[in-house]
Design a protein around this motif. Structure first.
Motif: not given
Length: 234
Positions: A114-119, A121-126
């Motif tokens: 779950t933490v990796i998935a959130e990271q 998504r954050y990297l995709q947004e960046q």
């Protein structure tokens, strides 16, 4: 003598048939009562057979240590006494422990994923923001301009009636009421050749000052194998 014996046998057979009949009736009543108790009735009082349970049961296998009748080359008197399980409930406890360990491992793996998935998504947004900023900076650099742009200066973007966009060193305030073209915005050219809108210049300058202070602190410190962030917030 024969007549008496015949009468006794007849009485014994009659009594045996009577008690056998009673036993059959007794067991039939027990079977019938159990069957009725297990039956199900609907709203119309119709009796139906009980439904089979659809609950899936999980079986946990327990691996025990292999036994050896000749440990280190020594013959045991009784290998059963040394390898037998003392309490049968120990196997249940072992199975429960293995099952609990499997549940914890699965939960920990799920939390990490779950933490990796959130990271991600954050990297995709960046990454999306980086591409948008790069496209915007390229468009601003390709705007018409008759002066050589220097980093650290503010430039003002206008648009002619023909749709051409161009940079000028004159702001709308400098033009006053005689501004010839439509004003689109003011941008500061950074030293990395990126453009910062005028409303974000103060924030960007504060970030750059913190980074410069951090770099100067790192340069003044003695060599170290680990990063040092001393003075980052001071």
């Amino acid at each position: 003598m024969c007549i008496q014996n015949f009468g006794s046998c007849h009485y014994y057979l009659a009594a045996h048939r009577y008690w056998y009949k009673k036993r059959v009736e007794f067991f039939f009543c027990i079977f019938t009562s159990n069957s009725v108790m297990n039956m199900e009735t609907d709203k119309d009082n119709n009796v139906s057979a009980p439904k089979k349970s659809t609950t899936r049961t999980t079986t946990t296998a327990v691996a025990l240590v292999e036994s050896n009748i000749n440990p280190s080359g020594l013959q045991l008197v009784s290998s059963y006494q040394t390898n037998r399980v003392g309490d049968p409930m120990d196997l249940v406890a072992l199975a429960q422990q293995v099952q609990k360990a499997d549940e914890f491992i699965r939960a920990n793996a799920s939390n990490r994923l779950t933490v990796i998935a959130e990271q991600i998504r954050y990297l995709q947004e960046q990454a999306r923001k980086v591409l948008e900023d790069a496209k915007k900076d390229a468009e601003l650099h390709h705007a018409a301009c008759n002066v050589v742009k220097k980093p650290g200066n503010m430039y003002y973007l206008y648009m002619r009636e023909s749709g051409q966009r161009y940079f000028s060193i004159l702001s709308p305030k400098d033009w006053g009421s005689s501004c010839p073209h439509k004003f689109l915005g003011a941008y500061k050219l950074q030293f990395d050749m990126s453009w910062t809108p005028s409303e974000e210049v103060e924030k960007r300058d504060s970030e750059i000052s913190i980074l410069d202070k951090l770099l100067s602190q790192q340069t003044a410190l003695p060599p170290c194998n680990e990063p040092n962030f001393q003075g980052l917030t001071q």
